[in-house]
Scaffold this motif. Structure first.
Motif, PDB file in Angstrom:
ATOM      1  N   LEU A  48       5.196   2.024 -13.346  1.00  0.00           N
ATOM      2  CA  LEU A  48       6.197   1.811 -12.511  1.00  0.00           C
ATOM      3  C   LEU A  48       6.602   1.842 -11.644  1.00  0.00           C
ATOM      4  O   LEU A  48       5.091   1.281 -10.414  1.00  0.00           O
ATOM      5  CB  LEU A  48       5.986   3.701 -12.471  1.00  0.00           C
ATOM      6  N   GLU A  49       7.885   0.601 -11.637  1.00  0.00           N
ATOM      7  CA  GLU A  49       7.256   0.146  -9.865  1.00  0.00           C
ATOM      8  C   GLU A  49       8.300   0.566  -8.593  1.00  0.00           C
ATOM      9  O   GLU A  49       9.050   1.720  -9.084  1.00  0.00           O
ATOM     10  CB  GLU A  49       7.956  -0.928  -9.899  1.00  0.00           C
ATOM     11  N   VAL A  50       7.686   0.585  -7.939  1.00  0.00           N
ATOM     12  CA  VAL A  50       8.352   1.166  -6.574  1.00  0.00           C
ATOM     13  C   VAL A  50       9.155   0.368  -5.593  1.00  0.00           C
ATOM     14  O   VAL A  50       8.033  -0.432  -5.094  1.00  0.00           O
ATOM     15  CB  VAL A  50       7.277   2.072  -5.427  1.00  0.00           C
ATOM     16  N   THR A  51      10.436  -0.437  -5.357  1.00  0.00           N
ATOM     17  CA  THR A  51      10.825  -0.904  -4.325  1.00  0.00           C
ATOM     18  C   THR A  51      10.904   0.016  -2.828  1.00  0.00           C
ATOM     19  O   THR A  51      11.988   1.031  -3.332  1.00  0.00           O
ATOM     20  CB  THR A  51      12.115  -1.304  -4.807  1.00  0.00           C
ATOM     21  N   LEU A  52      11.003  -0.179  -1.990  1.00  0.00           N
ATOM     22  CA  LEU A  52      10.793   0.391  -0.769  1.00  0.00           C
ATOM     23  C   LEU A  52      11.720  -0.665   0.317  1.00  0.00           C
ATOM     24  O   LEU A  52      12.101  -1.951   0.460  1.00  0.00           O
ATOM     25  CB  LEU A  52       9.774   0.858   0.251  1.00  0.00           C
ATOM     26  N   THR A  53      13.274   0.103   0.803  1.00  0.00           N
ATOM     27  CA  THR A  53      13.400  -0.088   2.016  1.00  0.00           C
ATOM     28  C   THR A  53      13.589   0.622   2.886  1.00  0.00           C
ATOM     29  O   THR A  53      12.848   2.002   2.870  1.00  0.00           O
ATOM     30  CB  THR A  53      14.970  -0.058   1.177  1.00  0.00           C
ATOM     31  N   LEU A  97       2.616  -1.724   8.466  1.00  0.00           N
ATOM     32  CA  LEU A  97       3.827  -0.566   8.828  1.00  0.00           C
ATOM     33  C   LEU A  97       3.245   0.368   9.981  1.00  0.00           C
ATOM     34  O   LEU A  97       1.740   0.802   8.874  1.00  0.00           O
ATOM     35  CB  LEU A  97       4.186   0.378   7.740  1.00  0.00           C
ATOM     36  N   VAL A  98       3.261   1.689  10.655  1.00  0.00           N
ATOM     37  CA  VAL A  98       2.065   2.282  11.060  1.00  0.00           C
ATOM     38  C   VAL A  98       3.216   3.464  10.890  1.00  0.00           C
ATOM     39  O   VAL A  98       4.056   4.073  10.359  1.00  0.00           O
ATOM     40  CB  VAL A  98       2.510   1.881  12.790  1.00  0.00           C
ATOM     41  N   LEU A  99       2.097   4.100   9.841  1.00  0.00           N
ATOM     42  CA  LEU A  99       2.396   5.860   9.190  1.00  0.00           C
ATOM     43  C   LEU A  99       2.066   6.611  10.067  1.00  0.00           C
ATOM     44  O   LEU A  99       0.580   6.518  10.283  1.00  0.00           O
ATOM     45  CB  LEU A  99       1.397   5.653   7.788  1.00  0.00           C
ATOM     46  N   GLN A 120       0.697  -1.458  -0.389  1.00  0.00           N
ATOM     47  CA  GLN A 120       0.435   0.409  -0.274  1.00  0.00           C
ATOM     48  C   GLN A 120       0.673   1.300  -0.273  1.00  0.00           C
ATOM     49  O   GLN A 120       0.578   2.369  -0.665  1.00  0.00           O
ATOM     50  CB  GLN A 120      -0.815   0.112   1.124  1.00  0.00           C
ATOM     51  N   LEU A 121       2.038   1.016   0.916  1.00  0.00           N
ATOM     52  CA  LEU A 121       2.764   2.046   0.692  1.00  0.00           C
ATOM     53  C   LEU A 121       3.616   2.753  -0.505  1.00  0.00           C
ATOM     54  O   LEU A 121       3.607   3.820  -1.127  1.00  0.00           O
ATOM     55  CB  LEU A 121       3.992   1.690   2.304  1.00  0.00           C
ATOM     56  N   ALA A 122       3.896   1.178  -1.571  1.00  0.00           N
ATOM     57  CA  ALA A 122       4.647   1.493  -2.465  1.00  0.00           C
ATOM     58  C   ALA A 122       3.353   2.298  -3.595  1.00  0.00           C
ATOM     59  O   ALA A 122       3.927   3.049  -4.677  1.00  0.00           O
ATOM     60  CB  ALA A 122       5.332  -0.240  -2.804  1.00  0.00           C
ATOM     61  N   GLY A 169      -5.832  13.698  -2.572  1.00  0.00           N
ATOM     62  CA  GLY A 169      -5.348  12.569  -3.297  1.00  0.00           C
ATOM     63  C   GLY A 169      -5.044  10.940  -1.985  1.00  0.00           C
ATOM     64  O   GLY A 169      -5.756  10.163  -2.766  1.00  0.00           O
ATOM     65  N   PHE A 170      -4.760  11.386  -0.706  1.00  0.00           N
ATOM     66  CA  PHE A 170      -4.589  10.420   0.263  1.00  0.00           C
ATOM     67  C   PHE A 170      -5.608   9.330   0.521  1.00  0.00           C
ATOM     68  O   PHE A 170      -6.760  10.385   0.412  1.00  0.00           O
ATOM     69  CB  PHE A 170      -3.926  10.957   0.653  1.00  0.00           C
ATOM     70  N   GLU A 171      -6.042   8.335   0.279  1.00  0.00           N
ATOM     71  CA  GLU A 171      -6.952   7.720   0.437  1.00  0.00           C
ATOM     72  C   GLU A 171      -6.460   6.623   1.120  1.00  0.00           C
ATOM     73  O   GLU A 171      -6.034   5.620   1.500  1.00  0.00           O
ATOM     74  CB  GLU A 171      -7.569   6.749  -0.533  1.00  0.00           C
ATOM     75  N   ALA A 172      -7.603   6.344   2.979  1.00  0.00           N
ATOM     76  CA  ALA A 172      -6.859   5.413   4.204  1.00  0.00           C
ATOM     77  C   ALA A 172      -8.413   5.372   4.248  1.00  0.00           C
ATOM     78  O   ALA A 172      -9.242   6.173   4.403  1.00  0.00           O
ATOM     79  CB  ALA A 172      -6.144   6.695   4.546  1.00  0.00           C
TER      80      ALA A 172
END
Length: 554
Positions: free
Chosen positions: A469-474, A487-489, A437-439, A501-504
């Motif tokens: 478009l691919e997103v990799t997270l570290t 993850l807690v955001l 979801q974060l990616a 435009g953020f949806e949660a």
């Protein structure tokens, strides 16, 4: 006729005494209406006495041949301690002394929420627009809103908030309409506008203009919290240096011929002094930096004979109003001096805010922390780092570029500087997201051209692979974040409830303190010196991508 009056009759002349051919002589009994527009003051009350000096000077110039009409394009209040501590009341008091004829409502007029310290309703019966409606009730000028609707589709019915008003100035019947950007419901605190709807601007302007003409209006003006962006002002008919997709340009093009004479815009914080679809449009940046002006020469039968569109006029030739060293220079052939009545009115608000504004936060910035709305920057990264200090349970922090309103200056940091950089009374909000979801949040933000999402606690790399478009997270230590990792955001309640435009879902809003106050406590805990290069290195950004937003993979 005086040389000053003759100069105002010059159709689109850039300056009096210039080389263009002289205009045709107007009828002896024509009048000059100088329409003066301001927008996006955002509580900068320091600028108002200086602006008042210009208004007094122009009114003296028009005393023998017409009148001055003073309009504001919205976002008047939210943005400074001086204004926010009294929920915009100092601005209303100053605007009354300045003699504003009408204003429109901006998206940030909704930020205060109910009257009092809470920025959103806390109990049943709390009015989510209580502070805004209180300011409108107490004003001597109308808060015009033609396209703000209730859920039922009916226009809102608030005291002193009609869709339009019919004025008489220098013997001319002048109709004024107010409208607000269709972005409003997603660019303020969602809880305060959840039961409202926006009607298309052009549709409502056309409807009101027709009604006003039917009531005898000879000139139609619009105060619109919607704007454009232009880089050159030497020829009002030349739009080559303007953004052709600007909202207010689209509105002007959609209006029937002859419906509107002048639009005073706002919202984009840019400059406009141009003609679109035979409508003069002015917008004058933000924060009290400048004002716009259109002169209309009106015949006795109400026909507009000529017009002159002025470039945005900077208030200060040198200096800044807030620093007390503003030098206005001359205007209409006269030296401009601050208006003492307006200065007296705003002084109590300035003094009431002084203690909080000057409070040190215990850190020194080695260089300015700069900000930009549309890309990674030192200030956004610092703020997200501080959000994680304030909420150590969070793995990730995220904030939007639209919430960053001023750079932090080098030197010892004060609460006042932090306030200008983040003037909103947003609360912290936390939610749980997966790595996938974060990616997706990062990917969608990079594919958009709106506010950039600054991050803390993670690093993101975005690349085109197989046409997508691919997103990799570290994590910060380089450890990969799996798609199913939880993850807690932490973010702001504005973002978490749909802003930019953020949806949660399943969001927890922490009402105990504002984000700004949480960051100030975090700064005091961190202490010492802070360097912008430690927060943002363009050679190794937290969000890496090639090219510029919006990203497209082909």
């Amino acid at each position: 006729m005086s040389r000053r009056a003759s100069c105002a009759f010059g159709l689109l002349l850039l300056a009096c005494g210039g080389s263009p051919a002289p205009p045709a002589s107007p009828a002896a009994d024509a009048v000059v209406l100088s329409v003066v527009g301001t927008n996006d003051l955002h509580g900068r009350v320091h600028a108002l006495p200086v602006f008042g000096g210009y208004v007094r000077t122009l009114r003296a110039a028009r005393a023998d041949d017409g009148a001055v009409i003073l309009l504001d394009g919205g976002d008047m209040f939210q943005g400074t301690l001086e204004s926010n501590l009294a929920e915009g009341a100092p601005v209303v008091a100053a605007y009354q002394a300045l003699g504003y004829d009408a204003v429109t409502i901006g998206n940030h007029e909704f930020d205060y929420g109910p009257e009092g310290p809470a920025s959103v309703p806390q109990e049943e019966g709390d009015d989510p627009r209580g502070a805004l409606r209180a300011r409108a009730r107490g004003a001597s000028f109308p808060f015009l809103t033609a396209n703000l609707l209730q859920e039922s589709g009916e226009r809102v019915a608030w005291e002193n908030a009609p869709p339009s008003v019919l004025l008489e100035r220098a013997g001319v019947a002048v109709g004024v309409i107010g409208v607000t950007t269709e972005e409003t419901l997603r660019t303020t605190i969602a809880a305060n506008v959840a039961d409202l709807r926006m009607a298309p601007l052009a549709e409502r302007i056309a409807r009101e203009a027709e009604a006003l003409r039917g009531r005898g209006a000879q000139v139609i003006l619009v105060a619109a919290h919607a704007g454009g962006e232009c880089e050159a002002f030497d020829d009002p008919d030349d739009l080559s240096a303007c953004d052709p997709s600007a909202e207010i340009f689209a509105v002007a093009r959609a209006l029937p011929a002859g419906a509107v004479d002048v639009i005073v815009g706002g919202h984009t914080h840019e400059g406009v002094a141009h003609v679109v679809n035979d409508i003069a449009i002015i917008e004058s940046y933000a924060y009290g930096r400048a004002f716009g002006r259109v002169d209309l020469v009106v015949a006795p039968d109400g026909g507009v004979l000529e017009r002159r569109v002025h470039a945005p006029r900077e208030l200060c030739a040198t200096g800044e109003p807030s620093a007390g060293d503003c030098v206005p220079g001359d205007y209409e052939g006269r030296a401009v001096a601050p208006d003492p009545e307006v200065a007296e009115l705003v002084t109590p608000a300035i003094e009431a805010a002084r203690g909080a504004r000057e409070r040190p936060l215990g850190v020194t910035l080695t260089a300015p922390f700069t900000q930009t709305r549309y890309a990674e920057n030192p200030l956004g990264n610092l703020f997200t780092d501080l959000m994680r200090v304030a909420h150590p349970e969070a793995d990730v922090a995220l904030t939007n570029g639209g919430g960053l309103r001023a750079d932090l200056p080098a030197g010892p940091l004060t609460y006042g500087a932090l306030y200008l950089a983040f003037p909103f009374d947003n609360r912290f909000a936390t939610l749980e997201v997966t790595g996938a979801q974060l990616a997706a949040i990062v990917r969608e933000n990079l594919e958009d051209d709106g506010s950039f999402f600054s991050l803390s606690g993670v690093r993101a790399v975005a690349r085109c692979e197989g046409g997508a478009l691919e997103v990799t997270l570290t994590r910060e230590d380089g450890a990969p974040i799996a798609p199913d990792a939880r993850l807690v955001l932490v973010t702001t309640d504005y973002v978490a409830t749909g802003g930019d435009g953020f949806e949660a879902a399943d969001v927890t809003v922490h009402e105990a303190r504002t984000v700004r106050d949480g960051m100030s406590v975090a700064l005091e805990a961190v202490g010492g010196q802070l360097a912008p290069g430690e927060r943002f290195d363009p050679r190794a950004p937290r969000v890496f991508y090639e090219g510029s937003r919006p990203l497209r993979c082909r």
